[in-house]
Design a protein around this motif. Sequence first.
Motif, PDB file in Angstrom:
ATOM      1  N   ILE A 197       0.901  -1.191  -0.136  1.00  0.00           N
ATOM      2  CA  ILE A 197       0.107  -0.073  -0.263  1.00  0.00           C
ATOM      3  C   ILE A 197       1.547   1.401  -0.224  1.00  0.00           C
ATOM      4  CG2 ILE A 197      -2.054   0.920   1.381  1.00  0.00           C
ATOM      5  CD1 ILE A 197      -2.755  -1.493   2.761  1.00  0.00           C
ATOM      6  N   THR A 198       0.152   2.615  -1.155  1.00  0.00           N
ATOM      7  CA  THR A 198       1.147   3.872  -0.751  1.00  0.00           C
ATOM      8  C   THR A 198      -0.105   4.256  -0.432  1.00  0.00           C
ATOM      9  OG1 THR A 198       1.204   3.504  -3.238  1.00  0.00           O
ATOM     10  CG2 THR A 198       3.225   2.798  -2.664  1.00  0.00           C
ATOM     11  N   LEU A 199       0.472   5.923  -0.538  1.00  0.00           N
ATOM     12  CA  LEU A 199      -0.393   6.989   0.064  1.00  0.00           C
ATOM     13  C   LEU A 199       0.759   8.015  -0.239  1.00  0.00           C
ATOM     14  CD1 LEU A 199      -2.671   8.078   1.160  1.00  0.00           C
ATOM     15  CD2 LEU A 199      -2.229   8.251   3.551  1.00  0.00           C
ATOM     16  N   GLU A 200      -0.725   8.718  -1.127  1.00  0.00           N
ATOM     17  CA  GLU A 200       0.150  10.449  -1.278  1.00  0.00           C
ATOM     18  C   GLU A 200      -0.941  11.127  -1.052  1.00  0.00           C
ATOM     19  OE1 GLU A 200       0.925  13.241  -5.464  1.00  0.00           O
ATOM     20  OE2 GLU A 200      -0.069  10.420  -5.545  1.00  0.00           O
ATOM     21  N   VAL A 201      -0.405  11.817  -0.338  1.00  0.00           N
ATOM     22  CA  VAL A 201      -1.739  13.387   0.675  1.00  0.00           C
ATOM     23  C   VAL A 201      -1.423  14.165  -0.737  1.00  0.00           C
ATOM     24  CG1 VAL A 201      -2.168  14.409   2.280  1.00  0.00           C
ATOM     25  CG2 VAL A 201      -1.633  11.876   2.045  1.00  0.00           C
ATOM     26  N   ILE A 202      -2.422  14.855  -1.102  1.00  0.00           N
ATOM     27  CA  ILE A 202      -2.434  16.497  -1.356  1.00  0.00           C
ATOM     28  C   ILE A 202      -2.971  17.465  -0.117  1.00  0.00           C
ATOM     29  CG2 ILE A 202      -2.804  17.912  -3.607  1.00  0.00           C
ATOM     30  CD1 ILE A 202      -2.401  15.337  -5.232  1.00  0.00           C
ATOM     31  N   GLY A 203      -2.470  18.934  -0.365  1.00  0.00           N
ATOM     32  CA  GLY A 203      -3.187  19.355   0.643  1.00  0.00           C
ATOM     33  C   GLY A 203      -2.893  19.701   1.709  1.00  0.00           C
ATOM     34  N   SER A 204      -2.050  18.855   2.981  1.00  0.00           N
ATOM     35  CA  SER A 204      -2.172  19.019   3.692  1.00  0.00           C
ATOM     36  C   SER A 204      -0.974  17.600   4.399  1.00  0.00           C
ATOM     37  CB  SER A 204      -3.537  18.046   4.333  1.00  0.00           C
ATOM     38  OG  SER A 204      -3.288  18.752   6.009  1.00  0.00           O
ATOM     39  N   GLU A 205      -0.342  18.087   5.332  1.00  0.00           N
ATOM     40  CA  GLU A 205       0.953  16.464   5.681  1.00  0.00           C
ATOM     41  C   GLU A 205       0.108  15.688   6.694  1.00  0.00           C
ATOM     42  OE1 GLU A 205       4.125  18.767   7.683  1.00  0.00           O
ATOM     43  OE2 GLU A 205       4.109  20.085   5.684  1.00  0.00           O
ATOM     44  N   ILE A 206       0.342  14.585   7.650  1.00  0.00           N
ATOM     45  CA  ILE A 206      -0.482  14.448   7.786  1.00  0.00           C
ATOM     46  C   ILE A 206       0.883  13.958   9.276  1.00  0.00           C
ATOM     47  CG2 ILE A 206      -1.400  11.736   8.200  1.00  0.00           C
ATOM     48  CD1 ILE A 206      -2.357  11.574   5.590  1.00  0.00           C
TER      49      ILE A 206
END
Length: 108
Positions: free
Chosen positions: A99-108
């Motif tokens: 599983i990969t996750l790319e987040v746009i618009g914020s930092e997790i």
Amino acid sequence: MTKCKFDMTNFDLECVGHASEGEDKSICAALTSLVLTLAFNVDLAAELLEEKEVKIESGYYHIRVKPKEDARDQIEYLFTTIVNGIYMLSEDPESSKHITLEVIGSEI
């Protein structure tokens, strides 16, 4: 491999692919549980939304909503709770291979 992409600005989560190959389906089940929980809660929160799109298919999940202005914080909390679960899976040494996750618009 499942590639997930979350656009926090537009509350748009898309996951493409199968997380588990072979006999161990636990990683796929974990991701599926998270995404189906989000889809269920989006349906429950329909009165808080101006728009919603939910598409669930084998190897493909897409959930996008446009919250009403006064419900933005509630919807943000709902999405980030689930995306944090996906983040935890994507960072785990075993499941990160699937599983990969790319987040746009914020930092997790």
